[in-house]
Design a protein around this motif. Structure first.
Motif, short mmCIF file in Angstrom:
data_model
loop_
_atom_site.label_atom_id
_atom_site.label_comp_id
_atom_site.label_asym_id
_atom_site.label_seq_id
_atom_site.Cartn_x
_atom_site.Cartn_y
_atom_site.Cartn_z
N ILE A 52 5.10 -1.88 4.20
CA ILE A 52 5.14 -3.25 4.71
C ILE A 52 6.33 -3.44 5.64
CG2 ILE A 52 5.51 -5.67 4.03
CD1 ILE A 52 3.73 -5.05 1.58
N LEU A 55 5.44 -1.84 8.89
CA LEU A 55 4.48 -2.67 9.61
C LEU A 55 5.21 -3.81 10.30
CD1 LEU A 55 1.49 -3.01 10.24
CD2 LEU A 55 1.26 -4.32 8.14
N SER A 56 6.20 -4.40 9.62
CA SER A 56 7.01 -5.45 10.24
C SER A 56 7.81 -4.90 11.41
CB SER A 56 7.96 -6.07 9.21
OG SER A 56 7.26 -6.57 8.12
N ALA A 137 -1.65 -4.44 14.00
CA ALA A 137 -0.69 -4.82 12.96
C ALA A 137 -1.00 -6.18 12.35
CB ALA A 137 0.73 -4.78 13.54
N VAL A 138 -1.37 -7.16 13.17
CA VAL A 138 -1.68 -8.49 12.65
C VAL A 138 -2.89 -8.40 11.72
CG1 VAL A 138 -2.42 -10.82 13.26
CG2 VAL A 138 -0.69 -9.68 14.63
N CYS A 140 -3.84 -5.83 10.03
CA CYS A 140 -3.42 -5.14 8.80
C CYS A 140 -2.80 -6.12 7.81
CB CYS A 140 -2.43 -4.02 9.11
SG CYS A 140 -3.16 -2.64 9.98
N PHE A 141 -1.96 -7.04 8.31
CA PHE A 141 -1.35 -8.04 7.43
C PHE A 141 -2.40 -8.98 6.85
CE2 PHE A 141 3.16 -7.57 8.99
CZ PHE A 141 3.68 -7.35 7.73
N ALA A 144 -4.42 -7.19 4.31
CA ALA A 144 -3.64 -6.95 3.10
C ALA A 144 -3.69 -8.16 2.18
CB ALA A 144 -2.20 -6.61 3.45
N VAL A 145 -3.63 -9.36 2.75
CA VAL A 145 -3.70 -10.58 1.94
C VAL A 145 -5.11 -10.78 1.41
CG1 VAL A 145 -3.49 -13.09 2.00
CG2 VAL A 145 -1.78 -11.67 3.13
#
Length: 190
Positions: A52, A55-56, A137-138, A140-141, A144-145
């Motif tokens: 994480i 990723l950030s 990346a966006v 992926c976030f 993930a949620v």
């Protein structure tokens, strides 16, 4: 010569996300197979946190590296390389004692660098369309949620949050979904 004109580097850049997710899946499989329950849970938490964090860091690097070329924006190119190096060296030093964590760092950061060098993916001209196509990346976030909350609630409800195989399989499932989207996009673009 602009970087996008190099077809070999561009081809490598287009396959980089697929190799990244395959590599990450194999590091998770390796983690499941090598450790007992208690060490697994410790490494599991560190690995999730590290991925994480990276990723950030990728958000920051992608924002800095988009539309940067060696000739036009030499200062931006140098700044990208400096910050990329700092993130990579810091992460390697932080996790150098664990092979699964070290491999994750190297896989994620090398794939970022290959994307930057090849001007592909989130670093390329199609960067604005990446999220809509189910990549980046966006995405992926967001995934993930959407994926993590129900899976976490099911693990808690069935009281299997200590089972190393189930936990590892849950995370591998997330990366397999990302891999599926990358393969689908790769096949559509060919």
């Amino acid at each position: 010569m602009k970087l996008p004109e190099n077809k070999f580097v561009g081809t490598i850049g287009s396959f980089t996300p697929v190799f990244k997710y395959i590599g990450i899946v194999f590091t998770w499989i390796s983690l499941i197979n090598e450790t007992d329950t208690q060490p697994f849970l410790t490494v599991f938490e560190k690995k999730i946190g590290l991925e994480i964090f990276l990723l950030s860091a990728s958000f920051f690097l992608i924002g800095l590296g988009q539309n940067t070329t060696r000739k036009k924006d030499a200062a931006d190119f140098k700044m990208y390389v400096v910050l990329f190096s700092l993130f990579t060296i810091g992460s390697v030093i932080a996790v150098g004692d664990n092979i699964q964590l070290l491999l994750s760092v190297l896989i994620i950061m090398v794939s970022n660098f290959l994307g930057f060098i090849s001007r592909s993916g989130e670093y390329g001209v199609s960067a604005n369309d990446i999220f809509i196509s189910g990549r980046g990346a966006v995405f992926c976030f967001v995934l993930a949620v959407i994926y993590g909350i129900p899976v976490g609630l099911m693990l808690k409800h069935f009281n299997i949050s200590g089972n190393t195989v189930i936990l590892g399989a849950a995370v591998i499932g997330y990366y397999v979904i990302l891999l599926f989207f990358e393969i689908r996009f790769l096949l559509k673009s060919r």
